[in-house]
Design a protein around this motif. Structure first.
Motif, mmCIF file in Angstrom:
data_model
loop_
_atom_site.group_PDB
_atom_site.id
_atom_site.type_symbol
_atom_site.label_atom_id
_atom_site.label_comp_id
_atom_site.label_asym_id
_atom_site.label_seq_id
_atom_site.Cartn_x
_atom_site.Cartn_y
_atom_site.Cartn_z
ATOM 1 N N VAL A 21 -7.324 7.672 -0.731
ATOM 2 C CA VAL A 21 -6.343 8.682 -0.303
ATOM 3 C C VAL A 21 -6.385 9.879 -1.238
ATOM 4 C CG1 VAL A 21 -3.866 9.161 -0.023
ATOM 5 C CG2 VAL A 21 -4.822 7.017 0.845
ATOM 6 N N ARG A 22 -6.427 9.618 -2.553
ATOM 7 C CA ARG A 22 -6.475 10.719 -3.535
ATOM 8 C C ARG A 22 -7.720 11.576 -3.322
ATOM 9 N NH1 ARG A 22 -5.767 8.111 -8.223
ATOM 10 N NH2 ARG A 22 -3.624 8.779 -8.487
ATOM 11 N N GLU A 80 -13.150 -4.046 2.101
ATOM 12 C CA GLU A 80 -12.412 -5.136 1.481
ATOM 13 C C GLU A 80 -11.033 -4.627 1.075
ATOM 14 O OE1 GLU A 80 -12.834 -7.824 -2.504
ATOM 15 O OE2 GLU A 80 -14.661 -7.330 -1.418
ATOM 16 N N TYR A 81 -10.008 -5.443 1.264
ATOM 17 C CA TYR A 81 -8.639 -5.037 0.922
ATOM 18 C C TYR A 81 -8.477 -4.969 -0.587
ATOM 19 C CZ TYR A 81 -3.596 -5.154 0.421
ATOM 20 O OH TYR A 81 -2.304 -4.865 0.070
ATOM 21 N N ASP A 111 -4.020 12.612 7.370
ATOM 22 C CA ASP A 111 -4.098 13.679 8.377
ATOM 23 C C ASP A 111 -4.997 13.279 9.553
ATOM 24 O OD1 ASP A 111 -2.348 15.290 6.941
ATOM 25 O OD2 ASP A 111 -3.960 16.271 5.845
ATOM 26 N N GLY A 112 -4.894 12.016 9.953
ATOM 27 C CA GLY A 112 -5.636 11.520 11.112
ATOM 28 C C GLY A 112 -7.038 11.021 10.824
ATOM 29 N N ASP A 113 -7.542 11.252 9.618
ATOM 30 C CA ASP A 113 -8.890 10.796 9.256
ATOM 31 C C ASP A 113 -8.805 9.455 8.525
ATOM 32 O OD1 ASP A 113 -10.047 13.151 10.251
ATOM 33 O OD2 ASP A 113 -9.734 14.176 8.334
ATOM 34 N N PRO A 114 -9.528 8.437 8.998
ATOM 35 C CA PRO A 114 -9.453 7.125 8.350
ATOM 36 C C PRO A 114 -10.042 7.142 6.940
ATOM 37 C CG PRO A 114 -10.930 7.074 10.265
ATOM 38 C CD PRO A 114 -10.396 8.452 10.157
ATOM 39 N N VAL A 115 -9.309 6.524 6.003
ATOM 40 C CA VAL A 115 -9.820 6.347 4.643
ATOM 41 C C VAL A 115 -9.967 4.859 4.317
ATOM 42 C CG1 VAL A 115 -8.938 8.537 3.771
ATOM 43 C CG2 VAL A 115 -7.529 6.492 3.578
ATOM 44 N N TYR A 116 -9.351 4.012 5.142
ATOM 45 C CA TYR A 116 -9.494 2.555 4.980
ATOM 46 C C TYR A 116 -9.366 1.910 6.355
ATOM 47 C CZ TYR A 116 -8.546 -2.303 4.024
ATOM 48 O OH TYR A 116 -8.611 -3.669 4.026
ATOM 49 N N GLU A 117 -10.256 0.977 6.622
ATOM 50 C CA GLU A 117 -10.252 0.223 7.878
ATOM 51 C C GLU A 117 -10.540 -1.236 7.536
ATOM 52 O OE1 GLU A 117 -9.688 -0.102 11.800
ATOM 53 O OE2 GLU A 117 -10.150 1.931 11.125
ATOM 54 N N VAL A 136 0.842 -1.201 0.000
ATOM 55 C CA VAL A 136 0.000 0.000 0.000
ATOM 56 C C VAL A 136 0.877 1.250 0.000
ATOM 57 C CG1 VAL A 136 -1.671 1.327 1.361
ATOM 58 C CG2 VAL A 136 -1.984 -1.130 1.056
ATOM 59 N N GLU A 137 1.931 1.241 0.797
ATOM 60 C CA GLU A 137 2.845 2.386 0.832
ATOM 61 C C GLU A 137 3.445 2.646 -0.546
ATOM 62 O OE1 GLU A 137 6.549 3.771 3.584
ATOM 63 O OE2 GLU A 137 6.701 1.796 2.645
#
Length: 76
Positions: free
Chosen positions: A72-73, A62-63, A51-57, A21-22
């Motif tokens: 992220v974009r 689903e991965y 910036d501290g806000d979740p975009v994926y959990e 992912v990185e």
């Protein structure tokens, strides 16, 4: 200053997933970011925040690496 954090479960063996992912985020968005950090965790965590806000959990989504990059974009 935009920061992306990828928190992953060490005991679960999610390091390779976090590195994938990185790499994908840096490939697509490197010029738009100030920092991408890997954060070691446990208890099955795999979370991506901007910036501290979740975009994926992991527990909710689903991965899918491409979907995570799109999330992220969109947050940028």
């Amino acid at each position: 200053m935009t920061t992306v954090e990828i928190e992953y479960c060490v005991p679960c063996g999610f390091r390779e997933r976090a590195l994938d992912v990185e790499r994908a985020i840096l490939t697509a968005l490197e010029s738009d970011l100030d920092r991408v950090s890997l954060v070691m965790g446990d208890h099955g965590v795999f979370r991506v925040t901007v910036d501290g806000d979740p975009v994926y959990e992991k527990s909710e989504d689903e991965y899918d690496v491409d979907a995570i990059v799109r999330a992220v974009r969109k947050r940028l």
